[in-house]
Design an enzyme around this catalytic site. Structure first.
Site, PDB file in Angstrom:
ATOM      1  N   SER A 174       0.795  -1.236   0.000  1.00  0.00           N
ATOM      2  CA  SER A 174       0.000   0.000   0.000  1.00  0.00           C
ATOM      3  C   SER A 174       0.821   1.278   0.000  1.00  0.00           C
ATOM      4  CB  SER A 174      -0.953   0.005   1.194  1.00  0.00           C
ATOM      5  OG  SER A 174      -2.026  -0.877   0.980  1.00  0.00           O
TER       6      SER A 174
ATOM      7  N   LYS B 113       0.123   3.627  -2.781  1.00  0.00           N
ATOM      8  CA  LYS B 113      -1.006   4.565  -2.742  1.00  0.00           C
ATOM      9  C   LYS B 113      -0.535   6.021  -2.708  1.00  0.00           C
ATOM     10  CE  LYS B 113      -4.602   1.648  -0.629  1.00  0.00           C
ATOM     11  NZ  LYS B 113      -4.048   0.343  -0.286  1.00  0.00           N
TER      12      LYS B 113
ATOM     13  N   SER C 153      -5.741   3.384   4.461  1.00  0.00           N
ATOM     14  CA  SER C 153      -5.279   2.544   3.359  1.00  0.00           C
ATOM     15  C   SER C 153      -6.437   1.829   2.670  1.00  0.00           C
ATOM     16  CB  SER C 153      -4.253   1.519   3.862  1.00  0.00           C
ATOM     17  OG  SER C 153      -3.413   1.091   2.826  1.00  0.00           O
TER      18      SER C 153
END
Length: 291
Positions: free
Chosen positions: A69, A72, A124
């Protein structure tokens, strides 16, 4: 563009300690005479100055691992480039069909880009990532934009396969500790990103009004001076993290990848704090190169 010196040039220019027998890309590097940096769960990491881009130390910082993640941050950069924060989208079923972590996106509900960025960066939310990709033209288009952005920034070892960092048809994706820091530096130059990543919490729409969402970056509570970061985990990536802290007029950024936490050993947060403490204690003029 990477400007890290080769081991030979570094030794000539500014006394650097490099692990014996290791190539620059696969070495522990830190200024000669500096305090040794303890081992921790992360198998690769880097410490750099957020403002100048000087690299203070690293371990295998150019070795690629799945980013999970932490990718991101790259999605957020693309969204901030292209979307008005007040622009809206009505989520569809496909947006919500994600392995969680999720922030609670519901099909048929309208969301602003800013709300989705909160859900993306604080908790997240993979559903938030999908919905932002919806706004940006779809998953494939968004991934292409993310990879183009990475290349523009000089993060040339980074390859996203999904907007969220979950494994996709193209595999787990790849990045390096070096590239994660490059991407995070660019993101922190955006005032909206810097504000969101530093938020301890935010409100997000739910069926019962607005719900409180809490930032998963535990350094905001654990480490004095922490100013934001992004966590990540998948089975392929293990634990990942990129984040920044400020002290005494300096701002440092770290990235850690492929974290293998062992029972009774230091946690990922322990290692992050150790890297920041080491960096802040280092002579500000000392470095081993630049990003």
């Amino acid at each position: 563009m990477r400007k890290l010196m080769t081991a030979t040039a570094a030794l000539c220019a500014c006394a650097v300690t490099v692990s014996a027998g290791a190539a620059w890309a696969d070495a522990d590097v830190q200024p000669a005479g500096s305090v040794p940096i303890p081992d921790g769960p992360a198998q690769t990491w880097i410490v750099a100055d957020l403002d100048s881009g000087q690299v203070l130390a690293g371990r295998d910082q150019n070795v690629a691992h799945p980013p999970a993640s932490t990718i991101k941050v790259l999605l957020a950069l693309v969204a901030l480039d292209e979307l008005d924060l007040n622009s809206t989208v009505v989520a569809d079923v496909a947006d919500t069909q994600a392995e969680c972590n999720c922030v609670g996106v519901k099909p048929g509900r309208s969301y602003t880009a800013r709300q989705l960025l909160d859900g993306l960066l604080l908790v997240s939310g993979n559903d938030a990532a999908n919905t932002l990709a919806h706004m940006l033209g779809g998953q494939d288009v968004t991934v292409a934009k993310m990879n183009a952005k990475a290349a523009t920034l000089g993060a040339t070892s980074t390859h996203a396969t999904t907007p969220s960092g979950l494994d996709g048809p193209g595999g787990s994706g790849a990045s390096t500790a070096h590239d994660l820091v490059v991407i995070f530096r660019a993101a922190m130059a955006n005032p909206v990103f810097a504000q969101i990543t530093a938020e301890p919490s935010a409100m997000f729409p739910s069926d019962n009004g607005e719900q409180l969402i809490v930032n998963q970056d535990e350094l905001l509570q654990r480490y004095p001076g922490a100013i934001g970061g992004k966590t990540g985990y998948t089975n392929a990536a293990r634990k990942t993290f990129v984040g920044a802290a400020a002290r005494g007029g300096r701002r440092l950024v770290i990235a850690m990848m492929y974290g293998l936490v062992k029972e009774g050993g230091p946690t990922y947060w322990d290692q992050a704090a150790t890297l920041f403490d080491w960096g802040f204690a280092l002579n500000p003029q000392a470095s081993v190169g630049s990003l």
